[in-house]
Motif scaffolding. Structure first.
Motif, PDB file in Angstrom:
ATOM      1  N   VAL A   1       0.846  -1.198   0.000  1.00  9.13           N
ATOM      2  CA  VAL A   1       0.000   0.000   0.000  1.00  9.13           C
ATOM      3  C   VAL A   1       0.881   1.248   0.000  1.00  9.13           C
ATOM      4  CG1 VAL A   1      -1.640   1.358   1.357  1.00  9.13           C
ATOM      5  CG2 VAL A   1      -1.928  -1.114   1.181  1.00  9.13           C
ATOM      6  N   ILE A   2       0.671   2.098  -0.984  1.00 12.84           N
ATOM      7  CA  ILE A   2       1.311   3.416  -0.985  1.00 12.84           C
ATOM      8  C   ILE A   2       0.301   4.366  -0.358  1.00 12.84           C
ATOM      9  CG2 ILE A   2       2.423   5.204  -2.355  1.00 12.84           C
ATOM     10  CD1 ILE A   2       3.753   2.384  -2.496  1.00 12.84           C
ATOM     11  N   LEU A   3       0.567   4.805   0.853  1.00 15.96           N
ATOM     12  CA  LEU A   3      -0.389   5.621   1.609  1.00 15.96           C
ATOM     13  C   LEU A   3      -0.052   7.098   1.465  1.00 15.96           C
ATOM     14  CD1 LEU A   3      -2.800   5.557   3.611  1.00 15.96           C
ATOM     15  CD2 LEU A   3      -1.106   5.509   5.458  1.00 15.96           C
ATOM     16  N   LYS A   4      -1.055   7.866   1.124  1.00 13.18           N
ATOM     17  CA  LYS A   4      -0.901   9.309   0.919  1.00 13.18           C
ATOM     18  C   LYS A   4      -1.730  10.052   1.970  1.00 13.18           C
ATOM     19  CE  LYS A   4       0.473  12.634  -2.032  1.00 13.18           C
ATOM     20  NZ  LYS A   4       1.873  12.889  -2.397  1.00 13.18           N
ATOM     21  N   ARG A   5      -1.202  11.173   2.461  1.00  7.57           N
ATOM     22  CA  ARG A   5      -1.945  11.939   3.463  1.00  7.57           C
ATOM     23  C   ARG A   5      -3.307  12.375   2.922  1.00  7.57           C
ATOM     24  NH1 ARG A   5       0.457  13.260   8.168  1.00  7.57           N
ATOM     25  NH2 ARG A   5       2.736  13.179   8.233  1.00  7.57           N
TER      26      ARG A   5
END
Length: 619
Positions: free
Chosen positions: A285-289
């Protein structure tokens, strides 16, 4: 020989006939095959003892590939093993320094960051449910959301301390413990959880601490505005969470995929599909704010993203960015989400390449969903016999003026014909359950429709109007009630009304959504009457709504009337107001615009109106 020739000819002609008269036959067959496999896996997991929960699937994945990246956030990568250890430390810290026990609920008040995921896993390991609070809410809405799920403890990030300080007095009165994911606390009534986590052990949490959790117990509370009042806490039990594991896998996602999650984790889409779905597939998972249209594709290229999530509005934002020569240079192969308008869908594919779009329909608390597995542009799904047999649903005739289903002489609801618009209702069964809203029996009952087709049956009222065409594709048409959608968020008009009428000089208010050309959904507008002898103060109104409401719920347009128009049954009239919108030439009486630059509601002029329509003023 003749018979063999006829058989051979039949074998040659049959595929052509199927393609001509049943163009989706093989696609349907493949989908039903996958659906059947998912059901078998779900049933198998339901039979396992001790109980197999979504958490257990994460632990399996950690054991299978401990060093594989699970969460990538900004410049840091956490493997499955790292995530497991971090959540163990939080769980052990909570066991030592809080009174939480199996069956309790704790609230998570955070934005998108790894700590959100670690904290949810930690709470699950000690048998606790999590209330996922929207980090945009403030004041009384925040206090209501915390209290309505019966939470005993709140875990927040350092940047949200000021928001919690606004409600610290009632929290302290209820002896609520507030833990901060940070080393410094702005109040003596808060405690640093980070400090305690640093000192905690990362040893695994004994299964015995959650041994009595059942499939019917709440796993998470996810908040929905619904149609009336303050946000409601939809109960997502462990059965529902177990089913959510399959969503990404059912759409061909594997452990080789990299998933870009930029929607808020407190939402159903990011939490159940992006996070829980990735647990099943073992993906990264590439988590973005938060969502950023300008950074979106650069992030996808940088991290070799293969799967993206969307809501309709985000796709429009991407299409509105300046065109670039490398628009189609990326590895994204699948986009999964909902609310994608047909014209934006076509534009997205034309501009960004051959990406498989999987539009689906589901609601946070609902008990039925659809998937457009064929890629038919504009449809939210495709219906079939097996799906309807498992999850009985219907589109019924509905009187939008009376706001109730149309019934026949026997008091039964009437199904619409193909091609006609009707209200989606789905039968409440053990498989397709509706758990309702925490501590809100009234609103729970309002979503139950009784004696629909026979005496004693109970259906879930989706509040959504839909249409099924003659090719068995289903299309979303409209939403009933007083909810409108803006910036990807549902806005309940009565919640906004409660805030607006708190202002001293306001007598009555009527809140509704109005369309803005070039934008998805509807933006908030309010018609108010001013108390006798009082004067409208644009600065005071601006300060109040911006302090008490999240940005997406703030009324951007305000008109003053002599009286709020109502029907004979005292329901506020909205349709005429919605048609007139915010055009100064169509609105009689004073009209105002919420101006961030002026920090006030300022008089609406044709110059402002034209700037909004042209896009010069961004909403």
């Amino acid at each position: 020989m003749l018979l063999q020739s006829l058989l051979l000819a039949g074998l040659v002609i049959l595929p052509l006939l199927l393609r001509l008269f049943f163009p989706y036959f093989w696609t349907d067959v493949l989908y039903l095959k996958d659906l059947f496999k998912i059901l078998l896996k779900f049933a198998s997991r339901r039979r396992r003892r001790p109980l197999f929960l979504a958490l257990d699937r994460f632990l399996e994945r950690t054991a299978e590939h401990p060093h594989k990246p699970f969460v990538v956030f900004e410049n840091k990568t956490y493997s499955y093993e790292d995530t497991d250890r971090e959540s163990n430390k939080i769980a052990n810290a909570l066991r030592t320094h809080s009174a939480l026990k199996e069956g309790d609920t704790a609230a998570i008040f955070m934005g998108n960051e790894p700590a959100f995921i670690f904290t949810w896993l930690a709470l699950s390991k000690i048998g606790c449910a999590s209330a996922l609070l929207n980090n945009n809410i403030r004041s009384q809405s925040l206090l209501h959301c915390f209290k309505c799920c019966g939470a005993k403890l709140m875990i927040i990030t350092a940047d949200l301390q000021a928001a919690v300080e606004e409600i610290l007095v009632p929290l302290c009165e209820d002896e609520v413990c507030v833990f901060v994911m940070g080393m410094e606390c702005g109040s003596v009534h808060m405690q640093s959880l980070s400090e305690k986590v640093e000192q905690a052990s990362d040893t695994p949490i004994p299964h015995s601490l959650r041994a009595n959790v059942s499939f019917k117990d709440p796993a998470v509370y996810i908040y929905t505005s619904g149609t009336t009042g303050l946000p409601k806490a939809a109960v997502i039990n462990h059965t529902r969470l177990l089913a959510a594991l399959a969503v990404l896998a059912a759409n061909g996602v594997t452990n080789r995929d990299v998933i870009y999650v930029n929607l808020p984790l407190y939402h159903t889409a990011a939490f159940l599909i992006g996070f829980i779905g990735s647990v099943e597939t073992g993906s990264t998972v590439i988590l973005k704010r938060k969502f950023s249209a300008s950074q979106f594709w650069n992030d996808c290229r940088k991290h070799n993203v293969t799967v993206i999530q969307y809501i309709g509005e985000t796709m429009r934002y991407l299409c509105n960015t300046p065109k670039r020569a490398d628009d189609k240079e990326h590895n994204v192969r699948l986009a999964i989400g909902n609310g994608l308008r047909a014209d934006i869908w076509r534009e997205f594919l034309s501009r960004f390449g051959k990406i498989v779009v999987r539009e689906f329909y589901a609601s946070t608390e609902g008990n039925v969903g659809f998937v457009n597995y064929t890629g038919k542009i504009g449809a939210i799904g495709r219906i079939n016999f097996l799906h309807k047999k498992m999850l009985p649903y219907a589109l019924i005739k509905y009187d939008t003026e009376l706001d109730e289903p149309i019934r026949d002489v026997n008091g039964r609801c009437i199904e619409v014909l193909k091609g006609e618009t009707g209200l989606l209702v789905s039968k409440i069964t053990e498989i397709a359950s509706f758990e309702g809203y925490a501590r809100n029996l009234e609103q729970t009952e309002k979503k139950r429709l009784r004696n629909v087709f026979q005496e004693g049956d109970v259906y879930f009222n989706s509040g959504d109007l839909m249409k099924i065409d003659h090719d068995n594709f289903i299309y979303f048409q409209d939403r009933l009630g007083d909810t409108f959608r803006w910036k990807g968020e549902n806005v309940a008009t009565t919640e906004v009304l409660d805030i607006v009428t708190q202002v001293d000089f306001i007598k009555e208010a009527n809140v509704y959504g109005v369309e803005v050309p070039g934008h998805e959904g509807k933006i908030g507008m309010v018609a108010v009457t001013v108390k006798n002898g009082a004067v409208f103060d644009g600065i005071e109104m601006f300060n109040h709504v911006t302090r008490c409401l999240p940005t997406y719920a703030q009324p951007h347009f305000l008109r003053i009337q002599n009286a709020v128009e109502v029907t004979s049954t005292f329901k506020q009239l909205k349709m005429k107001l919605m048609r007139e919108g915010f055009n100064p030439t169509a609105v009689s009486g004073p009209l105002y615009f919420l101006s961030d630059r002026e920090q006030s509601y300022v008089p609406m002029t044709m110059i402002i109106y034209d700037a909004i329509i042209s896009g010069t003023i961004r909403l």
